[in-house]
Scaffold this motif. Structure first.
Motif, PDB file in Angstrom:
ATOM      1  N   UNK A  85       0.806  -1.054   0.061  1.00  0.00           N
ATOM      2  CA  UNK A  85      -0.008   0.143  -0.170  1.00  0.00           C
ATOM      3  C   UNK A  85       0.857   1.292   0.245  1.00  0.00           C
ATOM      4  N   UNK A  86       1.877   1.284   0.899  1.00  0.00           N
ATOM      5  CA  UNK A  86       2.584   2.495   0.881  1.00  0.00           C
ATOM      6  C   UNK A  86       3.873   2.631  -0.467  1.00  0.00           C
ATOM      7  N   UNK A  87       3.580   1.818  -1.249  1.00  0.00           N
ATOM      8  CA  UNK A  87       4.178   1.971  -2.676  1.00  0.00           C
ATOM      9  C   UNK A  87       3.316   1.940  -3.910  1.00  0.00           C
ATOM     10  N   UNK A  88       2.196   2.096  -3.493  1.00  0.00           N
ATOM     11  CA  UNK A  88       1.157   1.919  -4.679  1.00  0.00           C
ATOM     12  C   UNK A  88       1.245   3.359  -5.412  1.00  0.00           C
ATOM     13  N   UNK A  89       1.416   4.421  -4.867  1.00  0.00           N
ATOM     14  CA  UNK A  89       1.498   5.736  -5.541  1.00  0.00           C
ATOM     15  C   UNK A  89       2.624   5.745  -6.353  1.00  0.00           C
ATOM     16  N   UNK A  90       3.793   5.204  -5.896  1.00  0.00           N
ATOM     17  CA  UNK A  90       4.994   5.245  -6.731  1.00  0.00           C
ATOM     18  C   UNK A  90       4.648   4.250  -7.949  1.00  0.00           C
ATOM     19  N   UNK A  91       4.169   3.293  -7.739  1.00  0.00           N
ATOM     20  CA  UNK A  91       3.992   2.246  -8.717  1.00  0.00           C
ATOM     21  C   UNK A  91       3.007   2.922  -9.903  1.00  0.00           C
ATOM     22  N   UNK A  92       1.960   3.645  -9.509  1.00  0.00           N
ATOM     23  CA  UNK A  92       1.288   4.176 -10.597  1.00  0.00           C
ATOM     24  C   UNK A  92       1.849   5.375 -11.186  1.00  0.00           C
ATOM     25  N   UNK A  93       2.673   5.926 -10.721  1.00  0.00           N
ATOM     26  CA  UNK A  93       3.550   7.120 -11.177  1.00  0.00           C
ATOM     27  C   UNK A  93       4.621   6.201 -12.367  1.00  0.00           C
ATOM     28  N   UNK A  94       5.273   5.011 -12.123  1.00  0.00           N
ATOM     29  CA  UNK A  94       6.082   4.589 -12.839  1.00  0.00           C
ATOM     30  C   UNK A  94       5.525   3.853 -13.949  1.00  0.00           C
ATOM     31  N   UNK A  95       4.131   3.391 -13.690  1.00  0.00           N
ATOM     32  CA  UNK A  95       3.404   2.945 -14.881  1.00  0.00           C
ATOM     33  C   UNK A  95       3.151   3.903 -15.811  1.00  0.00           C
ATOM     34  N   UNK A  96       2.769   5.173 -15.173  1.00  0.00           N
ATOM     35  CA  UNK A  96       2.478   6.374 -16.006  1.00  0.00           C
ATOM     36  C   UNK A  96       3.567   6.870 -16.792  1.00  0.00           C
ATOM     37  N   UNK A  97       4.850   6.701 -16.242  1.00  0.00           N
ATOM     38  CA  UNK A  97       6.007   7.169 -17.050  1.00  0.00           C
ATOM     39  C   UNK A  97       6.138   5.939 -18.030  1.00  0.00           C
ATOM     40  N   UNK A  98       6.362   4.619 -17.684  1.00  0.00           N
ATOM     41  CA  UNK A  98       6.778   3.751 -18.372  1.00  0.00           C
ATOM     42  C   UNK A  98       5.696   3.770 -19.845  1.00  0.00           C
ATOM     43  N   UNK A  99       4.546   3.767 -19.798  1.00  0.00           N
ATOM     44  CA  UNK A  99       3.620   3.886 -20.994  1.00  0.00           C
ATOM     45  C   UNK A  99       3.405   5.183 -21.758  1.00  0.00           C
TER      46      UNK A  99
END
Length: 140
Positions: A85-99
């Motif tokens: 849960x505490x890494x979810x925001x970072x995960x979403x940012x990484x997905x947005x950048x990777x895509x």
């Protein structure tokens, strides 16, 4: 071999591997009990029963937890990445950048509310509790 359930990212396939290890270890201990029974050696039988009993005391809760997680994840453990849960925001940012949805090279004066963006994305994810911690995964 112990498994670290506090990692920020856990692959469901690693959970399946751990569950398989536990079942294999227990099956080997049950086989030891059977072999000791067949041999008639009471000391070996006592040791084998003791080892199986200790394993069950130490591992039953973990096996039950993994089976529960497996049922919550859905069709079983596959290639899903389970995100703390505490890494979810970072995960979403990484997905947005990777895509390519968001450039990695945004000027410093542009700010994105990643917390809100992550909140908006939660509708695409399910949650599972692992040892008191919430993890997100895409239910497929």
């Amino acid at each position: 071999m112990a498994f670290d359930y506090s990692d920020d990212y856990i692959f469901a396939s690693d959970l399946q591997t751990r569950l398989d290890e536990l079942y294999d270890d227990r099956a080997a201990l049950v086989e030891d009990v059977g072999s000791a029974t067949e041999s008639g050696d009471e000391e070996s039988l006592s040791d084998a029963i003791q080892a199986l009993s200790e394993f069950d005391e130490e591992s039953t809760e973990e096996i039950e937890m993994l089976e529960e997680i497996k049922s919550e994840v859905g069709r079983g453990f596959g290639d899903e990445c389970i995100i703390a849960e505490d890494k979810f925001t970072d995960h979403i940012r990484e997905i947005a950048e990777d895509c390519g949805d968001v450039s990695r090279d945004l000027p410093a004066y542009i700010e994105i509310d990643w917390e809100k963006t992550a909140e908006n994305c939660k509708c695409d994810y399910s949650t599972v509790e692992i040892e008191g911690n919430t993890y997100y995964f895409i239910y497929q």
